[in-house]
Each structure stands twice: as structure tokens, then as C-alpha cells.
Enzyme design. Structure first.
Site, short mmCIF file in Angstrom:
data_model
loop_
_atom_site.label_atom_id
_atom_site.label_comp_id
_atom_site.label_asym_id
_atom_site.label_seq_id
_atom_site.Cartn_x
_atom_site.Cartn_y
_atom_site.Cartn_z
N GLU A 203 -52.58 -22.03 -21.11
CA GLU A 203 -53.28 -23.09 -20.38
C GLU A 203 -53.43 -24.34 -21.24
O GLU A 203 -53.32 -25.47 -20.75
CB GLU A 203 -54.65 -22.59 -19.93
N ASP A 287 -45.51 -21.50 -21.49
CA ASP A 287 -45.26 -20.21 -22.14
C ASP A 287 -44.67 -20.42 -23.53
O ASP A 287 -45.05 -19.75 -24.49
CB ASP A 287 -44.29 -19.38 -21.29
#
Length: 345
Positions: A203, A287
């Protein structure tokens, strides 16, 4: 149809004990009546989805009392927010003239920013309880990660999502230097501390790479381009007449905006597809950011746990996934994480 609903709204407006602007009042009543009708007709599907499908798969934790309470709170918010919003939109459509697209776009931009500011502090707490994360190792790890990335973390909350569902998630919000992180209480039960920190590293990647501002600016740019074609809709006599509005003097501005949205639906399908592609690209980048922070292994296991607990599809047809989902399938994400981990080694 639209014409019948508008006629009903204007007739209802005539019965009101007060009158200050006939079109605006009728537009507000139209919106409220439409919302009431759609809410009533959607309830069988919503109830079935919550108390049958979600219950069948072990997700539902809500009760009928909580469900009805949420419904009433949502109706209350609509009664508070809809009238001034509709009144402002109709006023702009009526007086802006050739600059209607710019004025309407500016108003929507300001309203979106305003809503982003009040939602987490005013609206969200009406439905859930937000409690500070307890002192401990997890909090220290999250604060250390935020400090390392120079993320201006002000508050760290746990939300009681478990009173409605077993679904889990984590997110961050806030404008400027007032950033907050929210963890679902279900996430704390399903993942290890390191897996939670890895999910938050993902995040933080979105924040570090400015994904949210990019998506917001892109969506507002697309909206402006669409609104620039709005006048072609409002000036189309045939469009209004095909929906029953044959009287030239009875072409409500709100109805014109709705018909414009109808015309934009095919375009929105294409735009949604393009935004999904952009969002998927951002997911891979986030990611990669998590892997670069040293959380490759934990991010993989965390994603697997989340998909397993949420019973998400692990592997989907590539084209179907690109068209319908903003996130890549788990298998694709795991392969990308492995590839990035090998590069770092």
C-alpha cells in the site's frame, strides 16, 4: 420510464406547502423518488447476497438489525447530501451557458475533494468503530516502515469489520500531511505480523509512486472531456422526444444530464477497460515496491492468505480478468514477485 417518474415528481412538488424554485425542487424529488424505488427493488437481491450467498460461504456476520440500521443511515445521508448537491448541479446547468462543462467539472472536482475529506472522519464512523491499534510489536513495525519511507503517518486504526463480514483488507487515506492507516480486525486474525507489514508495504508503494493522484487526475481529465460533449445532448430535440419529453419548454436540465450519461455508457465501457489496465500495472508496481523493501516472501504468503480467506479466484482467463478486474489474478502477481525477487538476488 424517465418521463413518468419526472411527471410524478412534478405533481408531488405541486403538493408541497412551499415553493422557491420549481425545477430544482422537482429535480430533488425526482432524485429521492428514484433512489427510493431503486433501493426497494434491489433489496431482494441485496438480502439474498448478504444472508444467503455470503452466509453460505461463511463470510456474513451481519444481523438483520444491523442491515436495516445501515440502510436507514444510508437513507439519512442521502436526504442530507442529495438536496444541496442536486440544487447546485441544476443551477450550474441552467446558468453556465457555453461554459457549462467547465463550471460543472469544477464543482464536481471540489465536491470530490470535500467528500474525500469528510468521509473518513464524519461518514465512515457512522457505520464502523475505529480504534487505535494497540501498542506492541506490530505497531512498532508499521511505524518503522512508515518512518523509513517518510510516510507522514498520524494515526493507526483498527476497524471492526468483523461485525459485518469475515472479508479482510487494509488501506490508507488522508490528504496532505494527515495520513492514516486502517487495518480490518479480520486481517489481524488471519495474517501474521510480518505479512500485515508486507501488505502495508504494498500500500505504501501506491503512495510512494503517486498512483492515487495519477488515477484521480486521469479520471477527472476523462470527465472533463466527456462533459465537453454535454451540450450536444442538451440541444438534441430527438433525444428528449424519444424519452417522452416532447414539450420544448419542459426539458429538465437534470434529465438532460441523465440522458447524457446514457449516451456515455458505451464509452464508459472502453474507459473502464483502460483504467483497469492502468490499475493492474500499478498493482504490479506496488508489489515490486514491497519486494524491494525486503518483503517478497511475506508479501507472497500474505496475498495467498488474503485470497484464501476471501475465497477469491486464484487464476482467471487473462482477457476476462483484464476486462473485468482492476487487480491481476493471484497467480500472475506471485510470478511477478518471484521474478522481481530473483533480480534482487
Amino acid at each position: 420510464g424517465l418521463h413518468s417518474l419526472w411527471t410524478y415528481s412534478t405533481d408531488l412538488n405541486e403538493k408541497l406547502p412551499f415553493s422557491w424554485d420549481h425545477e430544482i425542487q422537482s429535480s430533488i424529488l425526482f432524485t429521492l423518488v428514484y433512489a427510493l424505488a431503486t433501493t426497494i427493488t434491489s433489496q431482494p437481491f441485496s438480502l439474498y447476497g448478504t444472508f444467503v450467498l455470503e452466509e453460505k460461504h461463511g463470510f456474513n456476520k451481519s444481523t438483520l438489525k444491523l442491515y436495516l440500521t445501515d440502510l436507514l443511515k444510508g437513507a439519512g445521508l442521502l436526504l442530507v447530501l442529495a438536496p444541496p448537491l442536486i440544487a447546485a448541479i441544476v443551477k450550474i446547468l441552467r446558468i453556465a451557458g457555453p461554459y457549462v462543462a467547465l463550471y460543472l467539472w469544477g464543482f464536481i472536482l471540489v465536491f470530490n475533494l470535500f467528500f474525500m475529506m469528510i468521509y473518513p472522519n464524519v461518514i465512515a464512523p457512522l457505520f464502523n468503530k475505529y480504534s487505535p491499534l494497540e501498542e506492541g510489536r506490530l505497531k512498532k513495525k508499521i511505524e518503522s516502515l512508515a518512518e523509513k519511507q517518510k510516510f507522514p503517518l498520524k494515526k493507526l486504526f483498527v476497524v471492526d469489520n468483523s461485525k459485518r463480514s469475515k472479508h479482510s483488507n487494509a488501506y490508507m487515506y488522508g490528504l496532505g500531511r494527515e495520513k492514516r492507516i486502517v487495518l480490518f480486525d479480520t486481517l489481524l486474525k488471519q495474517c501474521t505480523e510480518d505479512e500485515i507489514v508486507a501488505v502495508l508495504a504494498h500500500e505504501l508503494g501506491h503512495w510512494k509512486l503517486s498512483h492515487t493522484p495519477i488515477l484521480f487526475c486521469a479520471s477527472m481529465t476523462v470527465l472533463l472531456l466527456q462533459l465537453l460533449t454535454y451540450t450536444f445532448c442538451t440541444n438534441s430535440t430527438g433525444l428528449f422526444e424519444s424519452f417522452g419529453f416532447k414539450d420544448h419548454d419542459a426539458r429538465p436540465h437534470l434529465i438532460g444530464l441523465i440522458l447524457f450519461q446514457y449516451l456515455m455508457n458505451p464509452v464508459d465501457v472502453v474507459i473502464s477497460f483502460l483504467f483497469n489496465m492502468l490499475s493492474r500495472k500499478f498493482e504490479f508496481q506496488a508489489d515490486r515496491f514491497g519486494v524491494e523493501q525486503g518483503f517478497g516472501k511475506e508479501l507472497k504468503t500474505g496475498l495467498i492468505v488474503l485470497h484464501k480467506e476471501n475465497k477469491s479466484s486464484f487464476n482467471l482467463d487473462r482477457l476476462y480478468s483484464i476486462f473485468h478486474f482492476s487487480h491481476p489474478p493471484l497467480i500472475e502477481r506471485l510470478r511477478a514477485i518471484d521474478a522481481e525477487s530473483k533480480k534482487l538476488k
